[in-house]
Design an enzyme around this catalytic site. Structure first.
Site, mmCIF file in Angstrom:
data_model
loop_
_atom_site.group_PDB
_atom_site.id
_atom_site.type_symbol
_atom_site.label_atom_id
_atom_site.label_comp_id
_atom_site.label_asym_id
_atom_site.label_seq_id
_atom_site.Cartn_x
_atom_site.Cartn_y
_atom_site.Cartn_z
ATOM 1 N N LYS A 199 4.500 10.008 3.869
ATOM 2 C CA LYS A 199 4.012 10.620 2.625
ATOM 3 C C LYS A 199 2.714 9.955 2.141
ATOM 4 O O LYS A 199 1.762 10.639 1.782
ATOM 5 C CB LYS A 199 5.074 10.497 1.515
ATOM 6 C CG LYS A 199 6.392 11.189 1.847
ATOM 7 C CD LYS A 199 7.361 11.154 0.674
ATOM 8 C CE LYS A 199 7.897 9.780 0.326
ATOM 9 N NZ LYS A 199 8.943 9.276 1.230
ATOM 10 N N ARG A 242 6.394 -1.589 9.702
ATOM 11 C CA ARG A 242 5.653 -1.747 8.454
ATOM 12 C C ARG A 242 6.069 -3.042 7.736
ATOM 13 O O ARG A 242 5.233 -3.750 7.191
ATOM 14 C CB ARG A 242 5.880 -0.527 7.539
ATOM 15 C CG ARG A 242 5.013 -0.544 6.286
ATOM 16 C CD ARG A 242 5.056 0.765 5.528
ATOM 17 N NE ARG A 242 6.300 0.920 4.775
ATOM 18 C CZ ARG A 242 6.640 2.010 4.088
ATOM 19 N NH1 ARG A 242 5.836 3.068 4.083
ATOM 20 N NH2 ARG A 242 7.768 2.068 3.430
ATOM 21 N N ARG A 288 6.398 -5.815 3.155
ATOM 22 C CA ARG A 288 7.055 -5.130 2.037
ATOM 23 C C ARG A 288 8.538 -5.488 2.026
ATOM 24 O O ARG A 288 9.240 -5.288 3.016
ATOM 25 C CB ARG A 288 6.855 -3.609 2.164
ATOM 26 C CG ARG A 288 6.551 -2.957 0.839
ATOM 27 C CD ARG A 288 6.289 -1.492 0.999
ATOM 28 N NE ARG A 288 7.484 -0.716 0.694
ATOM 29 C CZ ARG A 288 7.489 0.594 0.578
ATOM 30 N NH1 ARG A 288 6.390 1.283 0.752
ATOM 31 N NH2 ARG A 288 8.605 1.227 0.289
ATOM 32 N N ARG A 322 18.473 2.655 1.987
ATOM 33 C CA ARG A 322 17.547 3.682 1.493
ATOM 34 C C ARG A 322 17.781 5.020 2.182
ATOM 35 O O ARG A 322 17.658 6.072 1.564
ATOM 36 C CB ARG A 322 16.100 3.222 1.697
ATOM 37 C CG ARG A 322 15.691 2.147 0.668
ATOM 38 C CD ARG A 322 14.571 1.276 1.174
ATOM 39 N NE ARG A 322 13.330 1.986 1.375
ATOM 40 C CZ ARG A 322 12.353 1.550 2.169
ATOM 41 N NH1 ARG A 322 12.501 0.420 2.849
ATOM 42 N NH2 ARG A 322 11.242 2.239 2.285
HETATM 43 P P1 ATP Z 1 7.209 6.397 2.190
HETATM 44 O O1 ATP Z 1 7.276 5.347 3.248
HETATM 45 O O2 ATP Z 1 7.375 7.781 2.784
HETATM 46 O O3 ATP Z 1 5.980 6.290 1.369
HETATM 47 P P2 ATP Z 1 9.318 4.950 0.757
HETATM 48 O O4 ATP Z 1 10.690 5.452 0.414
HETATM 49 O O5 ATP Z 1 9.231 3.897 1.771
HETATM 50 O O6 ATP Z 1 8.463 6.202 1.165
HETATM 51 P P3 ATP Z 1 8.251 4.503 -1.945
HETATM 52 O O7 ATP Z 1 8.071 5.938 -2.264
HETATM 53 O O8 ATP Z 1 7.088 3.623 -2.005
HETATM 54 O O9 ATP Z 1 8.752 4.221 -0.473
HETATM 55 O O10 ATP Z 1 9.436 3.947 -2.936
HETATM 56 C C1 ATP Z 1 9.913 2.622 -2.863
HETATM 57 C C2 ATP Z 1 11.114 2.425 -3.795
HETATM 58 O O11 ATP Z 1 10.718 2.652 -5.175
HETATM 59 C C3 ATP Z 1 12.304 3.374 -3.587
HETATM 60 O O12 ATP Z 1 13.167 2.942 -2.557
HETATM 61 C C4 ATP Z 1 12.953 3.353 -4.991
HETATM 62 O O13 ATP Z 1 13.736 2.206 -5.196
HETATM 63 C C5 ATP Z 1 11.772 3.275 -5.933
HETATM 64 N N1 ATP Z 1 11.329 4.632 -6.347
HETATM 65 C C6 ATP Z 1 10.146 5.226 -6.002
HETATM 66 N N2 ATP Z 1 10.081 6.473 -6.508
HETATM 67 C C7 ATP Z 1 11.240 6.671 -7.188
HETATM 68 C C8 ATP Z 1 11.793 7.766 -7.920
HETATM 69 N N3 ATP Z 1 11.137 8.918 -8.041
HETATM 70 N N4 ATP Z 1 13.013 7.606 -8.479
HETATM 71 C C9 ATP Z 1 13.683 6.472 -8.370
HETATM 72 N N5 ATP Z 1 13.243 5.400 -7.684
HETATM 73 C C10 ATP Z 1 12.040 5.489 -7.097
HETATM 74 MG MG MG Z 2 4.943 5.494 0.065
#
Ligand code: ATP
Ligand code: MG
Length: 189
Positions: A14, A128, A134, A145
């Site tokens: 994303k 990553r 991270r 997750r």
């Molecule tokens: P990607 O790798 O596709 O960018 P991702 O799941 O690794 O997605 P982020 O979108 O950066 O990572 O989100 C990291 C964390 O932040 C999530 O696991 C969650 O705990 C919190 N978070 C982010 N967005 C939300 C949301 N809309 N509602 C609740 N928690 C959120």
């Molecule tokens: Mg992201």
């Protein structure tokens, strides 16, 4: 305004694809993950609360997340459109986004669902974690997750199909190939 929801499991790409969409279409990018990580880095009260959930692979509570999203959205002036990255992640958030946009005379133009097989997600996120450090990109937290994704976030696929804005994107392939598919979907709106 051109308002895009970019959707997919953790590690689906994303953030990577959002950067390209922003550049090509001149949109503002709202990444809730980036917003939360900045709060953690700055040591704010919100950051402290968020860190507890994130490190445990859980979602931040809806009410809090929805307030954050509305205030970030309202801080954007004269925007051509917004790409929502990482929001909505629950049905309650999707309902709230629709209502918030409607109050402002706006709507979601398209929802792009980046689909990537689970073993590939795992590989990407572990890599990553090793490269960026991270904290939530470790095997144990990634597994949590993914469980949260399937139980709380994946139901949004049907929600957006009913909304009529859903588009499927194959998230496996080269970054350029995936971006080309995304552009086609955007230009078909
Ligand atoms: P990607 O790798 O596709 O960018 P991702 O799941 O690794 O997605 P982020 O979108 O950066 O990572 O989100 C990291 C964390 O932040 C999530 O696991 C969650 O705990 C919190 N978070 C982010 N967005 C939300 C949301 N809309 N509602 C609740 N928690 C959120
Ligand atoms: Mg992201």
């Amino acid at each position: 305004m051109l308002n895009i929801v970019i959707f997919g499991a953790p590690g689906s790409g994303k953030g990577t694809q959002s950067a390209r969409i922003v550049e090509k279409y001149g949109l503002n990018h709202i990444s809730t993950g980036d917003v939360l990580r900045a709060e953690i880095k700055n040591g704010t009260e919100l950051g402290k609360t968020a860190k507890g959930y994130i490190d445990n692979g859980q979602l931040i509570p809806d009410a809090l997340m929805i307030d954050i999203l509305a205030s970030v959205f309202d801080s954007l002036k004269d925007s051509k459109g917004v790409i929502f990255d990482g929001f909505p992640r629950t049905i309650a958030q999707a309902d709230a986004l629709k209502a918030m946009l409607k109050e402002r005379g706006q709507e979601v133009s398209v929802m792009l669902d980046l689909e990537v097989p689970e073993d590939e997600l795992m590989t990407r996120l572990i890599k990553r974690g090793q490269e960026s450090g991270r904290a939530d990109d470790n095997e144990e937290t990634i597994k949590k997750r993914l469980v949260v994704y399937h139980s709380q976030t994946a139901p949004l696929i049907d929600w957006y199909k009913k909304d009529g804005t859903y588009r499927h994107i194959n998230g496996l392939g080269t970054m350029d190939g995936i971006f080309a598919d995304i552009c086609k979907a955007i230009e078909n709106i």
